[in-house]
Design a protein around this motif. Structure first.
Motif, PDB file in Angstrom:
ATOM      1  N   ILE A  43      -1.253 -31.171 -38.655  1.00  0.00           N
ATOM      2  CA  ILE A  43      -1.097 -31.913 -39.684  1.00  0.00           C
ATOM      3  C   ILE A  43       0.191 -31.833 -40.388  1.00  0.00           C
ATOM      4  O   ILE A  43       0.733 -30.394 -40.737  1.00  0.00           O
ATOM      5  CB  ILE A  43      -2.303 -31.242 -40.918  1.00  0.00           C
ATOM      6  N   ARG A  46      -0.834 -33.899 -46.599  1.00  0.00           N
ATOM      7  CA  ARG A  46      -2.303 -34.291 -46.941  1.00  0.00           C
ATOM      8  C   ARG A  46      -2.154 -34.734 -48.439  1.00  0.00           C
ATOM      9  O   ARG A  46      -1.449 -34.325 -49.187  1.00  0.00           O
ATOM     10  CB  ARG A  46      -3.210 -32.956 -46.807  1.00  0.00           C
ATOM     11  N   GLY A 163      -7.526 -32.343 -46.644  1.00  0.00           N
ATOM     12  CA  GLY A 163      -7.011 -33.339 -47.813  1.00  0.00           C
ATOM     13  C   GLY A 163      -8.092 -34.006 -48.299  1.00  0.00           C
ATOM     14  O   GLY A 163      -9.085 -33.851 -47.920  1.00  0.00           O
ATOM     15  N   GLY A 292      -4.966 -35.096 -42.961  1.00  0.00           N
ATOM     16  CA  GLY A 292      -5.246 -33.862 -43.151  1.00  0.00           C
ATOM     17  C   GLY A 292      -6.799 -33.997 -42.893  1.00  0.00           C
ATOM     18  O   GLY A 292      -7.380 -35.098 -42.291  1.00  0.00           O
ATOM     19  N   THR A 294      -9.951 -34.866 -44.154  1.00  0.00           N
ATOM     20  CA  THR A 294     -10.826 -35.493 -45.306  1.00  0.00           C
ATOM     21  C   THR A 294     -12.171 -35.421 -45.364  1.00  0.00           C
ATOM     22  O   THR A 294     -13.004 -36.235 -46.021  1.00  0.00           O
ATOM     23  CB  THR A 294     -10.133 -36.887 -45.605  1.00  0.00           C
TER      24      THR A 294
END
Length: 336
Positions: A43, A46, A163, A292, A294
């Motif tokens: 990642i 985010r 995120g 990210g 989610t």
């Protein structure tokens, strides 16, 4: 008269404006490097909800994006499903508030359901049941999560992974992806390994306890706690059988599948699962570097991005799989 099939008709998403990059995190946690964060979880950035931005606000924006991008009339919606673990209120149901804010008819049903990383698959199952049962013709499935509000500011591990984001999907009697058969599972014995202990009726008041484990990770009953090693073990034990069962229920072999879209937990876990299940890299979709994890929104965001990038074409068979908090897991096949 009940429908014979249910389809995904449209998907859109919304991401908060505030972006936290790995460079931003390294300023707060100088013992880490940008390369270490990116290499470990895959990642780079985010999106994080603002202080006053709720899951309901984000779900509303995702739905409005859907209506405008896909030319969907809100008055055609006759059921609203909202998957969230960070609702605006204990009561009333956030889905009911969204019905009013979105201009959806009062003749529509609306419910919230509390589920995390498997939530989108479960939502597709619920929506398919409503359509095939003749209860609804156009279900608006919303996923919206502000996990950032559950995470302790000093919890560098979880802050790198999660995120915020929201998605909106229309499930209807017609569309571009037929929803196939499902495999679902639950094991509540793992509940304590991914949990926010306070805030509900069991422990309604904050406990204010903060512990630091041997790896320097923050643990608090008032914030998100994730036992990474236990979650990893759960995933490697349950996801391969989930995929096998999903394939079996859809009368498919692995070679019949054109693309696998898993919950985007983190790249290390995804790579491990892909290799364990011997899935070719070109049949496995990654979609987390800019978003990210989610939570319930990872799969629909990935499906939208895969379509945009021409990774999914007409005639393709796509297997989706979600897994996590609960423990819970779910898979199904989408026929494009």
């Amino acid at each position: 008269m009940s429908a014979k099939e249910a389809y995904i008709k449209a998907i859109s998403y919304y991401l908060p404006e505030n972006i936290v990059t790995n460079e931003d995190l390294v300023k707060e946690f100088p013992e880490w490097t940008v390369e270490k964060v990116a290499g470990k979880v895959g990642i780079d950035s985010r999106h994080i909800a603002s202080e006053n931005e709720t899951a309901g606000d984000m779900a509303e924006k995702a739905a409005l994006n859907l209506f405008s991008e896909c030319n969907i009339d809100p008055t055609s919606v006759d059921f609203v499903l909202l998957c969230t673990q960070s609702p605006d209120y204990f009561l009333p149901t956030t889905a009911c508030i969204l019905q009013n804010r979105l201009g959806i008819p009062t003749s529509s049903g609306a419910i919230d359901y509390n589920l995390g990383c498997s939530g989108y698959v479960y939502g597709l199952g619920l929506a398919k049941g409503l359509v095939l049962g003749g209860i609804a013709k156009n279900v608006l499935l919303l996923t919206s999560e502000t996990y950032s509000k559950h995470i302790h500011p000093k919890d560098k591990g979880n802050r790198t992974i999660f995120g915020d984001g929201a998605t909106a999907t229309i499930i209807s009697t017609e569309g571009y992806a037929r929803i196939g058969e499902f495999s679902l599972g639950t094991d509540g014995s793992g509940a304590e390994n991914l949990i926010v202990k306070t805030g509900g009726m069991k422990h309604s008041s904050p406990l204010g306890d903060i512990n630091i484990d041997e790896n320097g990770a923050i643990q608090s009953s008032d914030n998100l706690y994730m036992n990474g090693s236990e979650i990893f073990s759960f995933t490697q034990d349950n996801v391969p059988p989930l995929i096998d069962d999903t394939l079996q229920k859809n009368n498919l072999s692995k070679s019949d599948v054109d693309l696998f879209v898993f919950h985007q937990a983190n790249k290390y876990m995804l790579n491990f699962l892909r290799k364990k299940m011997k899935i070719d890299e070109d049949k496995f979709f990654y979609c987390l570097s800019e978003f990210g994890n989610t939570v319930s929104s990872t799969i629909p965001i990935a499906l939208k991005e895969a379509l945009k990038g021409n990774h999914i074409k007409d005639g393709n068979k796509v297997v989706i799989a979600g897994f996590g908090v609960g423990y819970s897991w779910g898979g199904c096949t989408l026929y494009y």
